[in-house]
Design an enzyme around this catalytic site. Sequence first.
Site, mmCIF file in Angstrom:
data_model
loop_
_atom_site.group_PDB
_atom_site.id
_atom_site.type_symbol
_atom_site.label_atom_id
_atom_site.label_comp_id
_atom_site.label_asym_id
_atom_site.label_seq_id
_atom_site.Cartn_x
_atom_site.Cartn_y
_atom_site.Cartn_z
ATOM 1 C CE LYS A 131 -2.054 -1.362 3.798
ATOM 2 N NZ LYS A 131 -1.676 -2.770 3.929
ATOM 3 C CD GLN A 147 -2.658 -2.751 10.883
ATOM 4 O OE1 GLN A 147 -3.676 -2.129 11.051
ATOM 5 N NE2 GLN A 147 -1.488 -2.291 11.238
ATOM 6 N N GLY A 204 3.710 -0.731 8.862
ATOM 7 C CA GLY A 204 5.008 -0.277 8.388
ATOM 8 C C GLY A 204 4.918 -0.125 6.880
#
Length: 435
Positions: free
Chosen positions: A22, A230, A46
């Site tokens: 992403k 996530q 992260g």
Amino acid sequence: MSQNPGHQTVVVLGTQWGDEGKGKIVDLLAAQADIVVRYQGGHNAGHTLIVNGEKLVLHLVPSGILQPNARNLIGNGVVISPAALKKELDELEGRGIETRGRLGIAPNCAAIMPYHEALDRVREAARGSKAIGTTGRGIGPAYEDKIARRGLCLGDLLDGHRLQEKLEPVMDYHNFVLTRYFQDKALDISRVRDEALQLGAYLESYLTDVTDELHLARADGRKILFEGAQGTLLDIDHGTYPFVTSSNTTVGGACTGSGIAPCDIDYVLGITKAYTTRVGSGPFPTELHDDIGQHIGERGKEFGATTGRSRRCGWLDAIALARAVKLNGVTGLCVTKLDVLDQLAEVKICTGYSMDGQPIEGYPSDRDKWSDIQPRYETLPGWQQDTRGIKSREELPDNAQVYLARMEELIGAPIHILSTGPERDEGTVLVNPFG
Ligand code: IMP
């Protein structure tokens, strides 16, 4: 590139178990956005960005911070460790990236306090072989305190009296659990308070009414990008519970975690790898325990950006992805890391599950069934040619085109962006989400 009517508010989210790539896509779209917003999760995320060959990992700060003209916002749904945020801001400033005046944070963000990290650690240890494999950042315990209506938010860290009043009962409670239930050490309240006050003073000038800023920006016709953390299968409600994170990673989280209304979301970009990975424990029907899994892990550099853990690797799961498309109202897909499959002689897609040797319909709605299902595969020929950096879908080898077309058919959403390499310019935007 084909044109669409022009969308003002775009949500980018993961459709698998996170780590779909992403960061790179958000970075790409942030160049067109006026505002980039984080709305859930915390520094368990992260986002690795490669800029001019240099690696930069962002955990809490929206990826728009690298775009000189973008305003960056962290909404109320994000859990913030003030210490981790300060460290990240210091690192950005150290690289010459200005954050003051360019980053706004909701004062109602739940604060991750040192006792949350302690609880995360001792709980995982106590679970033994049943550990969730959390990132150990205190994410779950912080969200629990928020839902239990005893949590502290960033606004509480600005005033010593207000902080003391709220901290005392909550620390009494958690110290009791830490010492009496887990036989661990108690934390010292005055130390926690003094450190929190210092960090509160440091962060104060960043605090802003994020919801208000977003509604004003929307009314002004400014472009807003929501950056999910996530992935869908880690959603607290829709994921592979209990092996999930503690927030809503699905699209509704963008609304509750920032104050934007559902009708104000114009476009949802669902990111998926061309295969599947997962970090931490929990069911993963298409996981590969063989040389192919190892090959994908090595070629895809599948190590966690936050914890450095190796990611588990497996084939694409079209059933789970079709569910993710529905849950999030995905408008278009972005497929990342297609090039990682370049050398394989054949590639597989999971097109159904079986249980006890019998095929089952669709996606198991009973979460406990996840551990008992086996994948049913369709096998396609590999392309065994380099796709890295390819600039259009037509340039791809025939078999790679067939693979992507089959993905679209099985998943039920069109591919709008294709990424074939880690660099910013390695990939192609077929349909621009902002129009
Ligand atoms: P937590 O979010 O630290 O509580 O961890 C819960 C689960 O979510 C664990 O399996 C983690 O590995 C996973 N997880 C949390 N953040 C990420 C992420 O950014 N990418 C992939 N998995 C994540």
